[in-house]
Design a protein around this motif. Sequence first.
Motif, short mmCIF file in Angstrom:
data_model
loop_
_atom_site.label_atom_id
_atom_site.label_comp_id
_atom_site.label_asym_id
_atom_site.label_seq_id
_atom_site.Cartn_x
_atom_site.Cartn_y
_atom_site.Cartn_z
N ARG A 77 0.87 -1.18 0.00
CA ARG A 77 0.00 0.00 0.00
C ARG A 77 0.91 1.24 0.00
N LEU A 78 0.73 2.07 -1.01
CA LEU A 78 1.63 3.21 -1.23
C LEU A 78 0.86 4.52 -1.04
N PRO A 79 1.23 5.32 -0.01
CA PRO A 79 0.52 6.62 0.20
C PRO A 79 0.76 7.57 -0.99
N VAL A 80 -0.30 8.18 -1.46
CA VAL A 80 -0.20 9.09 -2.61
C VAL A 80 -1.07 10.33 -2.42
N ARG A 81 -0.74 11.40 -3.22
CA ARG A 81 -1.66 12.55 -3.42
C ARG A 81 -2.26 12.42 -4.80
N VAL A 82 -3.54 12.79 -4.92
CA VAL A 82 -4.26 12.60 -6.18
C VAL A 82 -4.87 13.94 -6.61
N MET A 83 -4.62 14.33 -7.89
CA MET A 83 -5.27 15.51 -8.47
C MET A 83 -6.19 15.06 -9.59
N VAL A 84 -7.44 15.59 -9.58
CA VAL A 84 -8.45 15.21 -10.57
C VAL A 84 -8.79 16.47 -11.38
N ALA A 85 -8.75 16.37 -12.70
CA ALA A 85 -9.07 17.51 -13.58
C ALA A 85 -9.98 17.04 -14.70
N PRO A 86 -10.99 17.82 -15.10
CA PRO A 86 -11.89 17.40 -16.16
C PRO A 86 -11.15 17.36 -17.49
N GLN A 87 -11.60 16.50 -18.39
CA GLN A 87 -11.03 16.39 -19.73
C GLN A 87 -11.97 16.98 -20.78
N SER A 88 -12.71 18.05 -20.42
CA SER A 88 -13.71 18.61 -21.34
C SER A 88 -13.07 19.23 -22.57
N PHE A 89 -11.75 19.48 -22.56
CA PHE A 89 -11.10 20.06 -23.76
C PHE A 89 -11.08 19.07 -24.92
N ASP A 90 -11.30 17.78 -24.65
CA ASP A 90 -11.26 16.77 -25.71
C ASP A 90 -12.68 16.43 -26.12
#
Length: 794
Positions: A77-90
Amino acid sequence: MNLSPLPLAVFVVDAAGVLKSWNKACEQLAGYTAADIRGMTIDRIIAFDEPAGGKPRMAARVDAENVGTVICADGRRLPVRVMVAPQSFDPDQSGTYSVIVVPRAGQLPPRYALIQDLPVDDLIEALPCVFYVIDQSGHLLLWNRQLEEALEMDTEDLPTTNVKFFFDEKDRAMIVEKILRAFEDGSSHHEAELVGKHGKRTAFLFQCSRTSLGNLPCVFGTGLDITARKHAEQGLLVRERAIYSSLNAIVITLCDGNEHRIEYVNPAFEQITGYTLADIKGRNPRFMGLDGCDLDERARIRAALGRKEGVRSVLRNVRKNGEIFWNDLRIDPVVNLDGEVTHFVGVISDITEARHYERRLHHLAHHDPLTGLANRTLLQERLHHAIEHATRHQTVGALAFLDLDNFKHINDNFGHEAGDAVLREIAGRLRENMREDDTVARVGGDEFVLLICDQPDIERIADLLERIRRSVTQPVVAAGQEIVPGTSIGVSLFPNDGDNPDKIMRAADSAMYHAKTMGKNNCQFYSSELNQIVHEHLLLEASLGRAIREHELVLGYQPKVDLRTGKVVGAEALVRWQHPVDGTISPERFIPVAEETGLIVPLGEWVIDEACGALKAMDALAVDDFVISVNLSARQLRQRQFADRLAATLARHGINPGKLELEVTESQLMDRPEEAMEVLAQLKALGVRLSIDDFGTGYSSLSHLQKFPVDFIKIDRSFLRDVPHDGHLVITRAIIALGHNLKLKVIAEGVETREQLTFLRDHDCDQMQGYYFSPALSQQTLQEMVSRDARLPD
C-alpha cells in the motif's frame, strides 16, 4: 548520480471512475499489467482517505486536495496525493477526467520527496510567462492564468477553440507549421502576437517541446512576453531611419582614447561634404577644417570632447571639391549602460546660403519690401533715440500716423497692382517732403509714420504736415486711371505726450483715429481730451458686442401714415440701446461704431428677426397691408448670400415678404451702383419692398435711379425743417414730382409741424412719419394703436 524520471502516474477515467487509459508510470507504480488494469475502476486501485460526497464520485474530487493509498498488485500500500481535472477540452472524451497520482513523502529518495511535494499548479500559475499543453488536434489541454489574461478569455472558452485562432489570420499558417514541427522534431520556437478576445495584442516568444499525457501525444511550452523588446526594436528602427533620412548631416564617432574615429555618416553628410563613408571611415572629422580659421571655436570643441560633454559651434569646413562651407555643428555624447561615454554624435547643418544672405536679411528685417521705407522695427529703434535726444536737449519732436482714406476702395475698384503703385507713389512723396535726418516708415497696409526731429515749435510741425497732406492728396495715375487718395493724420509730440516709444505711438494712433471720426482727410494733434474721447469710443465698441449678446437692444416702431386717408399703414423699426449703467444710448452714438467694427451685420440680422416677429404679431391681430421697414447698412448689402438668409428668416417666421420693407440710403446705392443693382434685384425677387432713404442728400444719377427696382423714396428731414424757405420748397416739390413720374411712392420723414403736414398734402406726398403724429412706440403700443384704428386728424 543520474536522476531517473519522476514516477508521475496519470489515469483517464469516466464519470463513474472506470479506467479508460493510463501511462506506463501507472503500471510501474502499482505493479499491474495493462491486461490487469483494463476495465478496473479507480476505487480498485486507489483507496481515498475521504469519501466523495453527494456528487458523482469523480466530479466531487475535481480541484480538491485528495489523498489516499495505491493498492499495489503485490499487496503493498503506497501513500499518494491525487489531483483530478476534467477532460472537457477533448470533444471525443466528453465527461472524462484526468487522475494524476504523485507518491507522498517518504516513498521516494529525499530528492524525489522534495520534487513530489512541490505545488506544481502554483508553480505553473506563478511562471513569468504563459504555459500551455496542446494535443494533436490543436486544442489546449492545460494552461495557466497568464494565458487567459493575454487572450481575454474565460476558462471554459479556451479548450473549445483551436489555438491557431488565438493569432492574427496572417500568422495562422506559421503557427500550425511550428506546432507540427514540435510534434515531429521534438521542439520548435517562434515569435507571434496573441490577439485577445477584445483586441488586445501581446507579442510573445514561444518555445514548444513534445511530450505525452498517458497515451496522449501533446506539445507543452511557454510564451515569454516580448512586447517591451519589440517596442525597443521598433524605436531603434525608427531612429535609424530618421538618422538615415535626415536632411542634416550626421556623423557618429567612436571614442578611442583622445581620438574620435568616424564609424558612420548618413547620406546627407555625403551630399553636403562630398565624402562617402568609405572615404573617411576611421578618420578624425577635424581633417575637414579650414586651416587657420575658427581656431578658438575648434579649441573649445576639443576641450568639450575631452570633458566628455556636448558642445555647439558655428565654423567653416572644406568640402571634398575644395569649396568652403559654413556649418552649424552640434555634438552630443552617447553613454552606455555602465555610464561610460563610448561615442559622440555630430549633427551638421549647412548654413552657407544663410550666411551669404545675412546682410540682405538684415536689411529686409528693417525695411518694407514694397516701398523701401523703414519698417516698424527700425522706426521704434529710431524713435527711442529721438525721444532720448529731445529730452536731453529740450527740443520738440513729432510722430505722425498717416492712414490713407478708403484705400480698400482703391484696391477693390482698380486692383491690387494699382493699389501698390499708389503706395509707392505716396512713399516717394513723403520722402521728398522730409529731411534726410527724419524717418519715413510704412507699418501696415496703408499706414505710414513720420518721425520728425529737432523742430523749433509746434507751428512749424503743423505747417509741414499740412504740406504733406496736400502732397498726398494730389492725383496718382495708376492702371491708366487717375486716382485721388486722401489721408487722415494723427500727431503726437515728444517728450510732451510721452517718455517712451509705446506711449508716443499710442498717442499718435489715437489722434489719427480721431481724425477719421472728424470726417477724414484732416490732421489732428493728440490731447488729453482726445484721449478721453477715444477711450470712451473703445469702451462703447467693447460694450456693443456684449449688448447684442445680452439682449440690451430694443426696437421702437415709428408709425407711417397715409396722407390721403390718415390711416396707419406701416412703421419704421428704430433700434435703441438700453445700457444697464448708462441708460438709453442713441443710435447716433453706437450705429457708427457698429459700422466701423462690423458689428452692424449681427445687429442688422437681429433687427430683421425682431421686425419679422412684430409682423407675425400683426398677422395674429388680422391687420392687413401693414408694412414694417428696416434700415440696411452697406456692410449688410454686400454680405454674400444676404438674400438667401433673408428668405430663410421670412420663411421661419411665416411672413409674406411684401410686408417687409428694406431701406437703403442714396449714398450706399451710388457707392457701387452695379453691385447694388444686382443685390436689389435679388431682394426684389423675394417679394420684399425697397425704398431709398435720405433721398436728395446724395448725388444720384437719374439714369441709375430709374433702373433701381425700388418702390419708395423717402424725403430727408432736412428739406422740411424750414417749410417757408423757398429753396427747400422747390427741392421738396421736385422730389415728390420725380418720385411720381418714376411710378414710386414718396414718404416724408421728420414731420413735426402742422405747416409741414399741410405742405405735403398740398403737393400729393403719399405718406409721412414724424413726431407730429407719433414718436417711436413699443410693439405693444403700436399694436394697440393699429387695433383701435387711430388716424391722422384732418
